[in-house]
Design an enzyme around this catalytic site. Structure first.
Site, mmCIF file in Angstrom:
data_model
loop_
_atom_site.group_PDB
_atom_site.id
_atom_site.type_symbol
_atom_site.label_atom_id
_atom_site.label_comp_id
_atom_site.label_asym_id
_atom_site.label_seq_id
_atom_site.Cartn_x
_atom_site.Cartn_y
_atom_site.Cartn_z
ATOM 1 N N SER A 149 0.876 -1.176 0.000
ATOM 2 C CA SER A 149 0.000 0.000 0.000
ATOM 3 C C SER A 149 0.907 1.218 0.000
ATOM 4 O O SER A 149 2.094 1.106 0.324
ATOM 5 C CB SER A 149 -0.849 -0.013 1.276
ATOM 6 N N TYR A 162 -2.019 -0.907 10.609
ATOM 7 C CA TYR A 162 -2.070 -1.137 9.159
ATOM 8 C C TYR A 162 -0.754 -0.699 8.510
ATOM 9 O O TYR A 162 -0.166 -1.410 7.694
ATOM 10 C CB TYR A 162 -3.251 -0.357 8.579
HETATM 11 N N1 LIG Z 1 -8.748 -0.326 -1.329
HETATM 12 C C1 LIG Z 1 -7.681 0.436 -1.082
HETATM 13 O O1 LIG Z 1 -7.738 1.672 -1.079
HETATM 14 C C2 LIG Z 1 -6.350 -0.226 -0.812
HETATM 15 C C3 LIG Z 1 -5.203 0.579 -0.819
HETATM 16 C C4 LIG Z 1 -3.974 -0.003 -0.586
HETATM 17 C C5 LIG Z 1 -3.884 -1.355 -0.328
HETATM 18 N N2 LIG Z 1 -5.012 -2.106 -0.301
HETATM 19 C C6 LIG Z 1 -4.852 -3.534 -0.029
HETATM 20 O O2 LIG Z 1 -5.399 -4.245 -1.122
HETATM 21 C C7 LIG Z 1 -5.760 -5.550 -0.678
HETATM 22 C C8 LIG Z 1 -7.150 -5.870 -1.181
HETATM 23 O O3 LIG Z 1 -8.048 -4.976 -0.570
HETATM 24 P P1 LIG Z 1 -9.398 -4.463 -1.259
HETATM 25 O O4 LIG Z 1 -9.365 -2.996 -1.203
HETATM 26 O O5 LIG Z 1 -9.615 -5.167 -2.543
HETATM 27 O O6 LIG Z 1 -10.443 -4.903 -0.142
HETATM 28 P P2 LIG Z 1 -11.651 -5.935 -0.142
HETATM 29 O O7 LIG Z 1 -12.175 -5.887 1.241
HETATM 30 O O8 LIG Z 1 -12.546 -5.656 -1.280
HETATM 31 O O9 LIG Z 1 -10.927 -7.342 -0.396
HETATM 32 C C9 LIG Z 1 -10.146 -7.973 0.574
HETATM 33 C C10 LIG Z 1 -10.423 -9.454 0.517
HETATM 34 O O10 LIG Z 1 -9.536 -10.131 1.424
HETATM 35 C C11 LIG Z 1 -10.277 -11.140 2.087
HETATM 36 N N3 LIG Z 1 -9.673 -11.490 3.356
HETATM 37 C C12 LIG Z 1 -9.621 -10.725 4.482
HETATM 38 N N4 LIG Z 1 -9.019 -11.401 5.464
HETATM 39 C C13 LIG Z 1 -8.674 -12.611 4.960
HETATM 40 C C14 LIG Z 1 -8.017 -13.749 5.498
HETATM 41 N N5 LIG Z 1 -7.607 -13.786 6.778
HETATM 42 N N6 LIG Z 1 -7.813 -14.808 4.693
HETATM 43 C C15 LIG Z 1 -8.241 -14.789 3.402
HETATM 44 N N7 LIG Z 1 -8.885 -13.765 2.854
HETATM 45 C C16 LIG Z 1 -9.093 -12.678 3.616
HETATM 46 C C17 LIG Z 1 -11.664 -10.541 2.258
HETATM 47 O O11 LIG Z 1 -12.644 -11.535 2.494
HETATM 48 C C18 LIG Z 1 -11.854 -9.794 0.947
HETATM 49 O O12 LIG Z 1 -12.472 -10.593 -0.028
HETATM 50 C C19 LIG Z 1 -5.598 -5.537 0.833
HETATM 51 O O13 LIG Z 1 -4.364 -6.128 1.183
HETATM 52 C C20 LIG Z 1 -5.572 -4.067 1.175
HETATM 53 O O14 LIG Z 1 -4.886 -3.795 2.364
HETATM 54 C C21 LIG Z 1 -6.233 -1.585 -0.543
#
Ligand SMILES: NC(=O)c1ccc[n+]([C@@H]2O[C@H](COP(=O)([O-])OP(=O)(O)OC[C@H]3O[C@@H](n4cnc5c(N)ncnc54)[C@H](O)[C@@H]3O)[C@@H](O)[C@H]2O)c1
Length: 255
Positions: A149, A162
């Site tokens: 991130s 985080y």
């Molecule tokens: N959305 C943003 O702005 C953003 C920015 C930077 C980084 N991220 C990172 O991107 C990644 C994906 O996030 P997203 O935004 O698509 O969110 P999201 O909530 O849409 O998807 C995350 C997925 O991870 C799954 N998950 C959570 N805990 C889990 C576990 N213990 N085992 C298996 N699966 C698990 C959830 O069920 C979900 O389907 C994450 O690592 C998040 O930290 C997101």
């Protein structure tokens, strides 16, 4: 024209939603067979139904990435289904509000909120890499992309757990890149800025205008804008890329 991932076998964690789902779909479009793993089994099955109904080849796997036995089984099932593991996108993750009230400063944060975050967002990536790499070494190579991130590169107030976890993902990525560069295994991370997914929806309802003042493009990214980079980073086109942090953030980090 052949796709970027033609004939490759891939594994995506967090594939039930957001960035993981978009990446699984993009990988299949580029010719890969994909194992879609998530703690939310129904969501993983939905992603797979979307892919298979449009002629792709995918399987759904239930996994909690914080559980080493479950991670080991996830990798084994992917190999049972596809015979190889060429690309792994270690992307499953949670936000601070999943392990506590969220919005807390460091002195207010409970030990449980800190440890609970690290278990998924940092140890989860470590466990996936450990079992993926063990197999990739035997097959002569592979490509791994971890989701970090912008919070892996800068501090963000009221998200110390985080931010610490995502800085850890950057460190894991760089160390593994050095360890396996001679084994044909490339390890990189993607560092998204603010992306419109179910994870960010609750916070955006309250803080959209405030957060967008820090983003030169003044908008959220969409999951597909991360997916395209991850596909490329997993492909042979990225053959000299390892240990890199690929920022995709509408200019946040540069500002
Ligand atoms: N959305 C943003 O702005 C953003 C920015 C930077 C980084 N991220 C990172 O991107 C990644 C994906 O996030 P997203 O935004 O698509 O969110 P999201 O909530 O849409 O998807 C995350 C997925 O991870 C799954 N998950 C959570 N805990 C889990 C576990 N213990 N085992 C298996 N699966 C698990 C959830 O069920 C979900 O389907 C994450 O690592 C998040 O930290 C997101």
């Amino acid at each position: 024209m052949a796709g970027l991932l033609e004939g490759k076998s891939a594994l995506v964690t967090g594939g039930a939603s957001g960035i993981g789902r978009a990446t699984a779909v993009a990988m299949v479009r580029e010719g890969a067979r994909v194992a879609v793993a998530d703690k939310t089994a129904d969501g993983a099955a939905e992603t797979v139904a979307m892919i298979n109904s449009s002629g792709g080849q995918a399987i759904a796997l239930a996994v909690d990435v914080a559980d080493e036995g479950a991670v080991q089984t996830m990798v084994a099932r992917t190999l049972d289904a596809f015979g190889r593991l060429d690309c792994a996108f270690n992307n499953a993750g949670i936000a601070p509000y999943h392990v506590g009230p969220g919005g807390q400063r460091t002195h207010e944060m409970s030990r449980e909120a800190f440890d609970g975050m690290l278990a998924v967002n940092l140890s989860g990536v470590f466990l996936c890499m450990k079992h993926e790499i063990a197999h990739m070494l035997g097959q002569g190579g592979g490509a791994i992309v971890n989701t970090a991130s912008i919070a892996g590169l800068v501090g963000l107030a009221t998200a110390a757990n985080y931010v610490a976890a995502k800085h850890g993902v950057v460190g894991l990525t760089k160390s593994a890149a050095m360890e396996y560069a001679q084994d044909g295994i490339r390890v990189n991370c993607v560092n998204p800025g603010y992306i419109k997914t179910p994870m960010t929806d609750p916070g955006m309802a309250r803080r959209y205008e405030q957060l967008m003042t820090r983003v030169p493009m003044h908008r959220l990214g969409v999951p597909e804008e991360i997916a395209e980079a991850v596909v490329w980073m997993c492909s042979d086109k990225a053959s000299f890329m390892t240990g890199a942090c690929q920022v995709i953030d509408g200019g946040f980090y540069a500002a």
